[in-house]
Design a protein around this motif. Structure first.
Motif, PDB file in Angstrom:
ATOM      1  N   UNK A  69       0.844  -1.183   0.000  1.00  0.00           N
ATOM      2  CA  UNK A  69       0.000   0.000   0.000  1.00  0.00           C
ATOM      3  C   UNK A  69       0.886   1.242   0.000  1.00  0.00           C
ATOM      4  N   UNK A  70       0.526   2.209  -0.814  1.00  0.00           N
ATOM      5  CA  UNK A  70       1.262   3.465  -0.878  1.00  0.00           C
ATOM      6  C   UNK A  70       1.031   4.277   0.393  1.00  0.00           C
ATOM      7  N   UNK A  71       2.040   5.023   0.800  1.00  0.00           N
ATOM      8  CA  UNK A  71       1.890   5.961   1.899  1.00  0.00           C
ATOM      9  C   UNK A  71       1.107   7.169   1.395  1.00  0.00           C
ATOM     10  N   UNK A  72       0.233   7.704   2.218  1.00  0.00           N
ATOM     11  CA  UNK A  72      -0.599   8.830   1.801  1.00  0.00           C
ATOM     12  C   UNK A  72       0.251  10.039   1.421  1.00  0.00           C
ATOM     13  N   UNK A  73       1.423  10.202   2.028  1.00  0.00           N
ATOM     14  CA  UNK A  73       2.277  11.355   1.702  1.00  0.00           C
ATOM     15  C   UNK A  73       2.763  11.287   0.252  1.00  0.00           C
ATOM     16  N   UNK A  74       2.977  10.089  -0.256  1.00  0.00           N
ATOM     17  CA  UNK A  74       3.401   9.916  -1.651  1.00  0.00           C
ATOM     18  C   UNK A  74       2.252  10.291  -2.584  1.00  0.00           C
ATOM     19  N   UNK A  75       1.073   9.816  -2.277  1.00  0.00           N
ATOM     20  CA  UNK A  75      -0.093  10.064  -3.119  1.00  0.00           C
ATOM     21  C   UNK A  75      -0.424  11.555  -3.169  1.00  0.00           C
ATOM     22  N   UNK A  76      -0.452  12.198  -2.004  1.00  0.00           N
ATOM     23  CA  UNK A  76      -0.795  13.621  -1.993  1.00  0.00           C
ATOM     24  C   UNK A  76       0.317  14.455  -2.613  1.00  0.00           C
ATOM     25  N   UNK A  77       1.558  14.029  -2.494  1.00  0.00           N
ATOM     26  CA  UNK A  77       2.661  14.774  -3.112  1.00  0.00           C
ATOM     27  C   UNK A  77       2.541  14.765  -4.627  1.00  0.00           C
ATOM     28  N   UNK A  78       2.288  13.619  -5.206  1.00  0.00           N
ATOM     29  CA  UNK A  78       2.249  13.498  -6.666  1.00  0.00           C
ATOM     30  C   UNK A  78       0.977  14.098  -7.255  1.00  0.00           C
ATOM     31  N   UNK A  79      -0.106  14.129  -6.523  1.00  0.00           N
ATOM     32  CA  UNK A  79      -1.363  14.579  -7.114  1.00  0.00           C
ATOM     33  C   UNK A  79      -1.626  16.079  -6.986  1.00  0.00           C
ATOM     34  N   UNK A  80      -0.611  16.845  -6.679  1.00  0.00           N
ATOM     35  CA  UNK A  80      -0.686  18.300  -6.829  1.00  0.00           C
ATOM     36  C   UNK A  80      -0.449  18.567  -8.322  1.00  0.00           C
ATOM     37  N   UNK A  81      -1.208  19.450  -8.959  1.00  0.00           N
ATOM     38  CA  UNK A  81      -1.100  19.610 -10.424  1.00  0.00           C
ATOM     39  C   UNK A  81       0.326  19.888 -10.939  1.00  0.00           C
ATOM     40  N   UNK A  82       1.063  20.804 -10.334  1.00  0.00           N
ATOM     41  CA  UNK A  82       2.408  21.090 -10.828  1.00  0.00           C
ATOM     42  C   UNK A  82       3.371  19.957 -10.500  1.00  0.00           C
ATOM     43  N   UNK A  83       3.231  19.367  -9.334  1.00  0.00           N
ATOM     44  CA  UNK A  83       4.121  18.247  -8.993  1.00  0.00           C
ATOM     45  C   UNK A  83       3.869  17.065  -9.920  1.00  0.00           C
ATOM     46  N   UNK A  84       2.628  16.859 -10.323  1.00  0.00           N
ATOM     47  CA  UNK A  84       2.332  15.778 -11.267  1.00  0.00           C
ATOM     48  C   UNK A  84       3.010  16.047 -12.613  1.00  0.00           C
ATOM     49  N   UNK A  85       3.003  17.319 -13.048  1.00  0.00           N
ATOM     50  CA  UNK A  85       3.668  17.667 -14.303  1.00  0.00           C
ATOM     51  C   UNK A  85       5.184  17.465 -14.178  1.00  0.00           C
ATOM     52  N   UNK A  86       5.753  17.805 -13.024  1.00  0.00           N
ATOM     53  CA  UNK A  86       7.187  17.583 -12.794  1.00  0.00           C
ATOM     54  C   UNK A  86       7.485  16.084 -12.849  1.00  0.00           C
ATOM     55  N   UNK A  87       6.669  15.291 -12.168  1.00  0.00           N
ATOM     56  CA  UNK A  87       6.836  13.831 -12.172  1.00  0.00           C
ATOM     57  C   UNK A  87       6.808  13.298 -13.607  1.00  0.00           C
ATOM     58  N   UNK A  88       5.805  13.714 -14.377  1.00  0.00           N
ATOM     59  CA  UNK A  88       5.679  13.252 -15.759  1.00  0.00           C
ATOM     60  C   UNK A  88       6.864  13.712 -16.612  1.00  0.00           C
ATOM     61  N   UNK A  89       7.331  14.951 -16.398  1.00  0.00           N
ATOM     62  CA  UNK A  89       8.482  15.453 -17.145  1.00  0.00           C
ATOM     63  C   UNK A  89       9.701  14.573 -16.886  1.00  0.00           C
TER      64      UNK A  89
END
Length: 182
Positions: free
Chosen positions: A1-21
């Motif tokens: 199971x993923x830690x909630x801190x990982x999920x909330x970190x990645x699902x911020x719109x700009x952080x998601x774009x950084x992750x995808x980049x």
């Protein structure tokens, strides 16, 4: 199971774009990420530190050995989770549901952007696809399907030889499996 801190970190719109980049382009310099995402360097640095705290990205050595620049890479390539994973904690369940909503909004927005530019000559040879089905499945069988899809996508990503000279564009794939009514 993923830690909630990982999920909330990645699902911020700009952080998601950084992750995808970083997923697409690999180890990159902060200024390159900022320029590509049309964002301020300070904002990108802040969000990279948030992703670092969650264990999603990590600092990388400058390939040229220049220690004055900040380089980053992914510490992980993806995640699989469900809001139901957090049913035992009302606070975490609320965060997970909001991250899920944000993720679904982003998925739909990407699909809509594609549909709007489908006639663009730069993408004339690309054809999006839609795959869907309905079947009977237990909770364990849905988890098994999720893991099989994750493995298949990882194998597919690793099989692509980006040095073969073919023209490529970033491709986004998403899937959902959930109980339904006919």
């Amino acid at each position: 199971m993923e830690d909630i801190s990982v999920i909330t970190a990645v699902h911020h719109p700009l952080r998601r774009r950084i992750f995808d980049f970083l997923l697409l382009y690999g180890t990159s310099q902060v200024t390159t990420i900022a320029r590509s995402l049309d964002a301020q360097v300070g904002s990108i640095s802040h969000h990279l530190r948030m992703l670092e705290r969650a264990g999603v990205v990590e600092r990388a050595e400058d390939p040229r050995g220049d220690r004055r620049t900040s380089w980053w890479r992914l510490a992980r390539r993806g995640m699989t989770w469900s809001a139901e994973d957090f049913a035992d904690s009302p606070a975490e369940a609320l965060l997970a549901r909001e991250a899920e909503r944000q993720g679904i909004r982003m998925q739909i927005e990407r699909l809509q952007r594609w549909r709007r530019r489908r006639g663009d000559p730069n993408y004339a040879e690309y054809d999006a696809f839609n795959t869907e089905t309905t079947a009977w499945a237990s909770a364990d069988e849905i988890r098994d399907l999720s893991e099989r899809l994750r493995r298949t996508l990882s194998e597919w990503q690793e099989s692509i030889d980006t040095a073969d000279g073919q023209q490529r564009v970033p491709v986004f794939f998403f899937s959902h499996a959930f109980p339904t009514e006919p």
